[in-house]
Design an enzyme around this catalytic site. Sequence first.
Site, mmCIF file in Angstrom:
data_model
loop_
_atom_site.group_PDB
_atom_site.id
_atom_site.type_symbol
_atom_site.label_atom_id
_atom_site.label_comp_id
_atom_site.label_asym_id
_atom_site.label_seq_id
_atom_site.Cartn_x
_atom_site.Cartn_y
_atom_site.Cartn_z
ATOM 1 N N SER A 136 9.689 0.148 3.525
ATOM 2 C CA SER A 136 9.763 -1.074 4.312
ATOM 3 C C SER A 136 11.198 -1.477 4.620
ATOM 4 C CB SER A 136 8.998 -2.184 3.572
ATOM 5 O OG SER A 136 8.854 -3.331 4.365
ATOM 6 N N ASP A 168 0.018 -1.647 10.145
ATOM 7 C CA ASP A 168 -0.342 -1.518 8.732
ATOM 8 C C ASP A 168 -0.672 -2.864 8.087
ATOM 9 O OD1 ASP A 168 2.095 -2.785 8.277
ATOM 10 O OD2 ASP A 168 3.105 -1.017 7.467
ATOM 11 N N HIS A 197 0.371 -1.813 4.415
ATOM 12 C CA HIS A 197 1.816 -1.712 4.221
ATOM 13 C C HIS A 197 2.172 -1.373 2.775
ATOM 14 C CE1 HIS A 197 5.938 -2.533 5.431
ATOM 15 N NE2 HIS A 197 6.092 -3.290 4.361
#
Length: 422
Positions: free
Chosen positions: A208, A372, A401
């Site tokens: 991320s 996601d 995610h």
Amino acid sequence: MAISARLRWAAALLLVPAVAAILSKHLSSRRGRQLPLPPVVVVPGYATNELDARLTELYRPSSPCCAARKGQGWFRLYLNYTALEDPAEVRCFAEQISAAYDAVSDDYRNAMGVETRVPFFGSTRGFRYPDPDRRNFSYMDRFVSRLEGIGYRDGETLFGAPYDFRYAVAPPGHPSSVGTAFFRRLKGLVERASRINGGRPVTIVAHSYGGTLAYQFLLRQPLPWRRRFVRRFVPVAAPWGGVVLGMLTLVAGNNLGLRFVDPLALKGAYRSLQSSLWPLPSPSVFGAAQPLVTTRSRTYTANDMPDFLEAIGMGAAVGPYESRVLPLFRELPSPRVPVACVVGVGVDTPEMLAYPGDGFDVAPRMVMGDGDGLVNLASLVAVDRAWRRHAALVKVRNVSHTGLHVDDRALAVVITAILLPN
């Protein structure tokens, strides 16, 4: 990454249900001896690692409660579930975790009288469980455990690069003391990981926000250094062009995933952080035509972020956004090392926020799209075509995610990306 390498990786991924066999073949040579594992440095995602603080004599608390730890040395500021279950402590937490932009120095700093540090740099210990007392919140532990299960050892072949997630870096010509210090430590860690593993280059795995940070790190290293020390870059769920939900968190606050904390209680603190501007949708990815936020009388696209910031009462952030954030995402040049992007798709993800009136004081209606659950598909795949010479991208369907480090299918993809030869 050459075409043949891309095909080999694609073929290996077809065997994800039998990934144990892939790993077994990698770990054992024909003579029965264990093959050396490629050293791995993990850069975790946003608000995943611990953060310590101490309060000096310069600290001016808003209430006596917030002064309880003043002069008492280091304590864990994040994450401490026990403290954050008390509304009074939430107020103190927001006050102590806040940052501020100093226009004179053109840099961000801590709140006055608050000193911070990131513990356990070099180890995965600081992000396996952000609250090590309760161990009730983690999506990195399973990933680290899987790596340990195939032979990785913390501090030997596996290393962690936790960071102060409140900060970021800035374009050339703009200071970023915390971000620059992190990049200096990360460079030293990569070199050390290589050195103690016989000079073998390192695989950098990042999740991320950590993926965008690690990408900026790579761009700032000389190409010969990258080719010498970086075997592969594996960004997982990286938001290359920001996320639409990044606009909502500035409006409604961000409780950092703590469901029992009111996001509004941390709204001011979150808005003060340098990193809070990075998730804003980038014009280079979302374009000037796609509506991202609508009100009764106005439509905001990715080109309208300064106007949006003004409209929600963050006019003071326009300058830092335009000078310190926007230039970093105008272009996304290849890091020119082998890259294996892993993303989740097929999960409903907000791609437009529709407010019924001209204000932002009520929850918007969300128009959903692919992604996601947090990062929009356009942002997840933004580098696919431009990096094709050096990169491959794998989409894992119906995985969220954070699920990319928890779901068995996704873990198999990530670990395969780590182990396969270039």
